[in-house]
Design an enzyme around this catalytic site. Structure first.
Site, PDB file in Angstrom:
ATOM      1  N   TYR A 257     -41.872  47.181 -92.489  1.00 13.32           N
ATOM      2  CA  TYR A 257     -40.787  46.226 -92.838  1.00 13.32           C
ATOM      3  C   TYR A 257     -41.371  44.838 -93.099  1.00 13.32           C
ATOM      4  CZ  TYR A 257     -38.065  50.184 -91.703  1.00 13.32           C
ATOM      5  OH  TYR A 257     -37.580  51.454 -91.723  1.00 13.32           O
TER       6      TYR A 257
ATOM      7  N   HIS B 252     -43.940  59.778 -99.964  1.00 12.09           N
ATOM      8  CA  HIS B 252     -43.020  58.797 -99.343  1.00 12.09           C
ATOM      9  C   HIS B 252     -43.622  57.399 -99.351  1.00 12.09           C
ATOM     10  CE1 HIS B 252     -40.598  56.667 -96.422  1.00 12.09           C
ATOM     11  NE2 HIS B 252     -41.627  56.552 -95.609  1.00 12.09           N
ATOM     12  N   PHE B 253     -44.875  57.277 -98.900  1.00 13.85           N
ATOM     13  CA  PHE B 253     -45.327  55.887 -98.744  1.00 13.85           C
ATOM     14  C   PHE B 253     -45.811  55.270-100.044  1.00 13.85           C
ATOM     15  CE2 PHE B 253     -49.226  57.959 -96.838  1.00 13.85           C
ATOM     16  CZ  PHE B 253     -50.162  57.497 -97.741  1.00 13.85           C
ATOM     17  N   HIS B 254     -46.112  56.094-101.042  1.00 14.04           N
ATOM     18  CA  HIS B 254     -46.429  55.432-102.317  1.00 14.04           C
ATOM     19  C   HIS B 254     -45.172  54.841-102.957  1.00 14.04           C
ATOM     20  CE1 HIS B 254     -50.471  57.035-101.946  1.00 14.04           C
ATOM     21  NE2 HIS B 254     -50.798  56.090-102.797  1.00 14.04           N
TER      22      HIS B 254
ATOM     23  N   HIS C 141     -44.973  50.981 -87.438  1.00 11.84           N
ATOM     24  CA  HIS C 141     -43.724  51.073 -88.178  1.00 11.84           C
ATOM     25  C   HIS C 141     -43.120  49.721 -88.552  1.00 11.84           C
ATOM     26  CE1 HIS C 141     -40.900  53.314 -90.441  1.00 11.84           C
ATOM     27  NE2 HIS C 141     -40.039  52.393 -90.078  1.00 11.84           N
TER      28      HIS C 141
ATOM     29  N   ARG D 227     -52.385  66.408 -95.983  1.00 16.42           N
ATOM     30  CA  ARG D 227     -52.900  65.143 -96.472  1.00 16.42           C
ATOM     31  C   ARG D 227     -54.171  64.795 -95.695  1.00 16.42           C
ATOM     32  NH1 ARG D 227     -50.673  59.606 -94.169  1.00 16.42           N
ATOM     33  NH2 ARG D 227     -50.004  60.155 -92.080  1.00 16.42           N
ATOM     34  N   ARG D 228     -54.848  63.751 -96.135  1.00 18.45           N
ATOM     35  CA  ARG D 228     -55.995  63.205 -95.432  1.00 18.45           C
ATOM     36  C   ARG D 228     -57.097  64.212 -95.158  1.00 18.45           C
ATOM     37  NH1 ARG D 228     -53.899  59.130 -90.717  1.00 18.45           N
ATOM     38  NH2 ARG D 228     -53.915  57.329 -92.077  1.00 18.45           N
TER      39      ARG D 228
HETATM   40 FE1  HAS Z   1     -41.719  55.276 -93.899  1.00 18.51          FE
HETATM   41  C1  HAS Z   1     -44.260  57.301 -92.727  1.00 18.51           C
HETATM   42  C2  HAS Z   1     -39.446  56.953 -91.973  1.00 18.51           C
HETATM   43  C3  HAS Z   1     -39.195  53.160 -94.988  1.00 18.51           C
HETATM   44  C4  HAS Z   1     -44.075  53.229 -95.330  1.00 18.51           C
HETATM   45  N1  HAS Z   1     -43.755  55.281 -94.024  1.00 18.51           N
HETATM   46  C5  HAS Z   1     -44.623  56.218 -93.490  1.00 18.51           C
HETATM   47  C6  HAS Z   1     -45.974  55.871 -93.820  1.00 18.51           C
HETATM   48  C7  HAS Z   1     -45.922  54.683 -94.529  1.00 18.51           C
HETATM   49  C8  HAS Z   1     -44.518  54.326 -94.654  1.00 18.51           C
HETATM   50  C9  HAS Z   1     -47.100  53.896 -95.059  1.00 18.51           C
HETATM   51  O1  HAS Z   1     -39.494  58.874 -89.625  1.00 18.51           O
HETATM   52  C10 HAS Z   1     -47.220  56.686 -93.490  1.00 18.51           C
HETATM   53  C11 HAS Z   1     -47.846  56.291 -92.197  1.00 18.51           C
HETATM   54  C12 HAS Z   1     -49.078  57.115 -91.931  1.00 18.51           C
HETATM   55  O2  HAS Z   1     -50.084  56.927 -92.623  1.00 18.51           O
HETATM   56  O3  HAS Z   1     -49.041  57.980 -91.051  1.00 18.51           O
HETATM   57  N2  HAS Z   1     -39.695  55.125 -93.577  1.00 18.51           N
HETATM   58  C13 HAS Z   1     -38.958  55.928 -92.776  1.00 18.51           C
HETATM   59  C14 HAS Z   1     -37.554  55.558 -92.861  1.00 18.51           C
HETATM   60  C15 HAS Z   1     -37.493  54.500 -93.724  1.00 18.51           C
HETATM   61  C16 HAS Z   1     -38.833  54.217 -94.154  1.00 18.51           C
HETATM   62  C17 HAS Z   1     -36.404  56.186 -92.156  1.00 18.51           C
HETATM   63  N3  HAS Z   1     -41.626  53.546 -94.959  1.00 18.51           N
HETATM   64  C18 HAS Z   1     -40.500  52.816 -95.273  1.00 18.51           C
HETATM   65  C19 HAS Z   1     -40.865  51.633 -95.977  1.00 18.51           C
HETATM   66  C20 HAS Z   1     -42.242  51.636 -96.076  1.00 18.51           C
HETATM   67  C21 HAS Z   1     -42.704  52.850 -95.434  1.00 18.51           C
HETATM   68  C22 HAS Z   1     -39.874  50.600 -96.466  1.00 18.51           C
HETATM   69  C23 HAS Z   1     -43.165  50.649 -96.686  1.00 18.51           C
HETATM   70  C24 HAS Z   1     -42.821  49.552 -97.323  1.00 18.51           C
HETATM   71  N4  HAS Z   1     -41.827  56.842 -92.619  1.00 18.51           N
HETATM   72  C25 HAS Z   1     -40.786  57.328 -91.886  1.00 18.51           C
HETATM   73  C26 HAS Z   1     -41.298  58.358 -90.970  1.00 18.51           C
HETATM   74  C27 HAS Z   1     -42.671  58.454 -91.170  1.00 18.51           C
HETATM   75  C28 HAS Z   1     -42.969  57.495 -92.220  1.00 18.51           C
HETATM   76  C29 HAS Z   1     -40.538  59.151 -90.005  1.00 18.51           C
HETATM   77  C30 HAS Z   1     -43.650  59.356 -90.426  1.00 18.51           C
HETATM   78  C31 HAS Z   1     -43.775  60.643 -91.078  1.00 18.51           C
HETATM   79  C32 HAS Z   1     -44.845  61.490 -90.452  1.00 18.51           C
HETATM   80  O4  HAS Z   1     -44.510  62.599 -90.008  1.00 18.51           O
HETATM   81  O5  HAS Z   1     -46.022  61.101 -90.369  1.00 18.51           O
HETATM   82  C33 HAS Z   1     -36.213  53.739 -94.097  1.00 18.51           C
HETATM   83  O6  HAS Z   1     -36.354  52.388 -93.801  1.00 18.51           O
HETATM   84  C34 HAS Z   1     -35.831  53.919 -95.528  1.00 18.51           C
HETATM   85  C35 HAS Z   1     -34.463  53.342 -95.823  1.00 18.51           C
HETATM   86  C36 HAS Z   1     -34.232  53.231 -97.284  1.00 18.51           C
HETATM   87  C37 HAS Z   1     -33.161  53.664 -97.934  1.00 18.51           C
HETATM   88  C38 HAS Z   1     -33.104  53.491 -99.437  1.00 18.51           C
HETATM   89  C39 HAS Z   1     -31.943  52.659 -99.912  1.00 18.51           C
HETATM   90  C40 HAS Z   1     -31.969  52.593-101.402  1.00 18.51           C
HETATM   91  C41 HAS Z   1     -32.213  51.487-102.134  1.00 18.51           C
HETATM   92  C42 HAS Z   1     -32.268  51.584-103.646  1.00 18.51           C
HETATM   93  C43 HAS Z   1     -30.899  51.590-104.308  1.00 18.51           C
HETATM   94  C44 HAS Z   1     -31.030  51.566-105.784  1.00 18.51           C
HETATM   95  C45 HAS Z   1     -30.484  50.630-106.586  1.00 18.51           C
HETATM   96  C46 HAS Z   1     -30.801  50.710-108.019  1.00 18.51           C
HETATM   97  C47 HAS Z   1     -29.639  49.508-106.116  1.00 18.51           C
HETATM   98  C48 HAS Z   1     -32.058  54.348 -97.248  1.00 18.51           C
HETATM   99  C49 HAS Z   1     -32.400  50.143-101.545  1.00 18.51           C
HETATM  100  C50 HAS Z   1     -29.593  51.090-108.814  1.00 18.51           C
HETATM  101  C51 HAS Z   1     -29.848  50.844-110.222  1.00 18.51           C
HETATM  102  C52 HAS Z   1     -29.043  51.271-111.190  1.00 18.51           C
HETATM  103  C53 HAS Z   1     -29.302  50.895-112.545  1.00 18.51           C
HETATM  104  C54 HAS Z   1     -27.906  52.139-110.967  1.00 18.51           C
END
Ligand code: HAS
Length: 542
Positions: free
Chosen positions: A218, A365-367, A214, A428-429
């Site tokens: 980050y 999610h991860f893509h 995990h 998946r997988r």
């Molecule tokens: Fe994740 C599984 C939970 C973030 C990558 N994640 C994965 C896997 C990968 C991955 C590769 O809790 C698969 C692993 C595998 O093969 O088994 N992930 C989270 C949570 C976050 C999160 C809570 N993940 C990431 C990031 C990754 C990534 C970053 C890669 C870079 N993830 C999980 C969980 C699993 C998981 C479980 C396991 C699931 C399972 O059952 O197997 C958080 O950090 C996300 C927080 C992000 C936000 C978004 C904020 C919004 C933003 C955009 C704002 C937009 C703007 C644009 C400013 C709350 C920053 C506005 C524009 C205008 C013009 C208006």
């Protein structure tokens, strides 16, 4: 002539770049294999080779080399310092050797263990040794980077660490805490398993892997965040809304990124629900800095949009330079991150996880996170580096912008298709996606929608790879004028710390807190695993 750091960046970027077509090829093969009624290009067995290759090549090798290169580029310029040549060369040599060994194992079809390499699945020892060497190589670079940042703090007690360097430092502190357990897993469990058939406790191995797995995400994210914080305000000609908020976000990422790994193991029996709940709660803490980032970037955008005459609630959005290469290349990943971030929160919600775990939902999610927020930022940065470090005029910048939009739209379609199919239970997988017609036919249109999205962003990837190569090979020599450079880290003047001590700048303190919290987060679960007694099993060739 290039400095030692820039030569290092050139080579690491070249390796990262070469991974893109290879990883992309594996990706499109899988996409077709997994889409009902599409041509079936590979055998079931080759599917697992392709899946392993896709994950390792893109999520591990592409990212690690890119991050080493961009880190050297940013830190040497912002801190006006030099890395040790020995460290740069040694780290590059080890990382390259490791990559070659792992590549041989994967491409010869002897490592069908996926990028998570869970035992008892067994790969050729070269795969594990290669992975370990890549990590050791990255450590050599990491320790030299720590040396430089700590030296800067010691010699300039009244200066703040510049905001991009701070983000890069955060990524490497996360790497520092994440990698030792996986190195232990590889050296003490997986290599002996692979070489001598040693029996291994599966739960212990998975727990050590996710201690790494995990925070790893980050490590992928933070260099992108650092580029957003630095470059977006610069492109728009306004200051970042709040540098303090950016550093608070970095610190939250740093300290909370590790004691969360159990959210990948909610369905693993043998780890008590109490520890899973603690890791769930900390996961919500580590999601907070992304929300701070969203706020900080949005406030910066709004300020710039209004300065350009944007009126009303959303009028300012249309005043932003959505057609510019640098802006779209760095903003579209953030828009993708909104998608992947929200689904991350759903994954992390303990009970909801049972609905989505191991389904195509996770693939969506991860893509949109590592493939969207990180990889798209990295590819945009490669084009900017081609222009500003290699001094080549980008060929057809409009086409690059079009490709950024195609990547974004493609990933949205892909993720929507895969989310819906995932909620309906599509696994998946597995190459047995439809289980010989026994699976619900309702999945089919959603998987096909996913495939259309996948093809759209695959074509965008081909365009970007082509443009980066064409720019480097045939781009006209240019010297980008001072004010027009986006990655102008050499112009950074570190701010002054006012009113004495400033806790956000005490990087040493935060590193200690990070290590302590990581250990605290894992003592309980590991104690539980050992106290209950290990249940080793022999390896299974995949
Ligand atoms: Fe994740 C599984 C939970 C973030 C990558 N994640 C994965 C896997 C990968 C991955 C590769 O809790 C698969 C692993 C595998 O093969 O088994 N992930 C989270 C949570 C976050 C999160 C809570 N993940 C990431 C990031 C990754 C990534 C970053 C890669 C870079 N993830 C999980 C969980 C699993 C998981 C479980 C396991 C699931 C399972 O059952 O197997 C958080 O950090 C996300 C927080 C992000 C936000 C978004 C904020 C919004 C933003 C955009 C704002 C937009 C703007 C644009 C400013 C709350 C920053 C506005 C524009 C205008 C013009 C208006």
């Amino acid at each position: 002539s290039f400095s030692a750091e820039d030569r290092f960046t050139k080579v690491t970027m070249l390796v990262a770049f070469l991974m893109l077509p290879l990883g992309g090829l594996f990706g499109i093969l899988q996409l077709f294999k997994r889409t009902p009624n599409f041509p079936d290009p590979v055998s079931d067995s080759t599917y697992y080779t392709a899946l392993t290759g896709h994950g390792v090549v893109l999520a591990i090798v592409f990212t690690t080399f890119f991050i080493m290169g961009i880190s050297a580029f940013i830190v040497s310029r912002e801190l006006k310092t030099n890395f040790s040549r020995l460290a740069l060369n040694l780290s590059l040599g080890l990382a390259l050797l490791g990559t070659v060994l792992a590549a041989v194992a994967i491409l010869s079809g002897q490592a069908k263990v996926l990028y998570t390499f869970y035992p008892p699945l067994k790969a050729n020892p070269l795969f594990y040794i290669g992975a370990a060497l890549l990590i050791v190589g990255s450590w050599v670079f990491m320790f030299d980077l720590f040396r430089l940042v700590l030296k800067f703090r010691r010699e300039n007690p009244d200066l703040k660490v510049p905001v991009a360097t701070y983000g890069i430092l955060t990524a490497w502190v996360i790497w520092l805490v994440a990698t030792p357990p996986v190195a232990l897993e590889v050296l003490l469990l997986l290599v002996p398993m692979s070489l001598f058939g040693m029996e291994v406790d599966v739960l212990l191995a998975r727990t050590l892997f996710w201690w790494f797995g995990h925070p790893l995400v980050y490590f992928w994210l933070l260099p992108a965040v650092a580029l957003w914080y630095y470059a977006i305000p610069r492109i728009l000609g306004v200051p970042l809304f709040s540098e303090t908020m950016a550093k608070v976000a970095y610190i939250l990422y740093m300290i909370a990124s590790t004691p969360v790994g159990l959210h990948h193991q909610f369905v693993d029996p043998g780890i008590g629900p109490f520890f899973k709940l603690v890791h769930t709660l900390v996961t919500f803490v580590v999601a907070t800095p992304s929300m701070l980032t969203a706020f900080n970037i949005l406030a910066t955008l709004e300020r710039a949009g209004r300065m350009r005459g944007g009126r009303g609630l959303v009028g300012w959005v249309f005043k932003l330079p959505w057609g510019s290469l640098a802006f779209s290349g760095l903003m579209l990943p953030i828009i993708l991150f909104a998608n992947g971030g929200i689904t991350g929160i759903i994954n992390a919600s303990f009970q909801l996880n049972t609905v989505v775990h191991n389904t195509t939902w996770i693939v969506g999610h991860f893509h949109t996170t590592v493939g969207g927020a990180s990889a798209l930022t990295f590819m945009a940065a490669m084009l900017l580096l081609a222009r500003e470090m290699m001094k080549r005029e980008v060929i057809a910048p409009w086409l690059a912008v079009a490709a950024f939009y195609m990547w974004t739209v493609g990933q949205y379609l892909f993720s929507i298709g895969y989310y819906v199919a995932g909620v309906m239970g599509a696994p998946r997988r597995t190459s047995e996606l439809l289980y010989g017609g026994l699976a619900p036919t309702e999945w089919i249109p959603w998987l096909q929608l996913g495939a259309i999205g996948g093809m759209v962003f695959w074509i965008a990837g081909v365009i970007l790879v082509g443009l980066i190569a064409a720019t480097l090979l045939f781009g006209k020599k240019v010297s980008v004028p001072q004010g027009e450079r986006v990655l102008a880290f050499d112009e950074t003047t570190p701010g002054r710390i006012e009113n004495g001590k400033y806790i956000l700048e005490e990087v040493r303190f935060w590193i200690v807190v990070t290590i302590a919290l990581a250990i605290l987060g894992y003592i309980g679960p590991l104690y539980e695993i050992f106290a209950r007694g290990l249940v080793p099993v022999g390896p299974v060739p995949p």
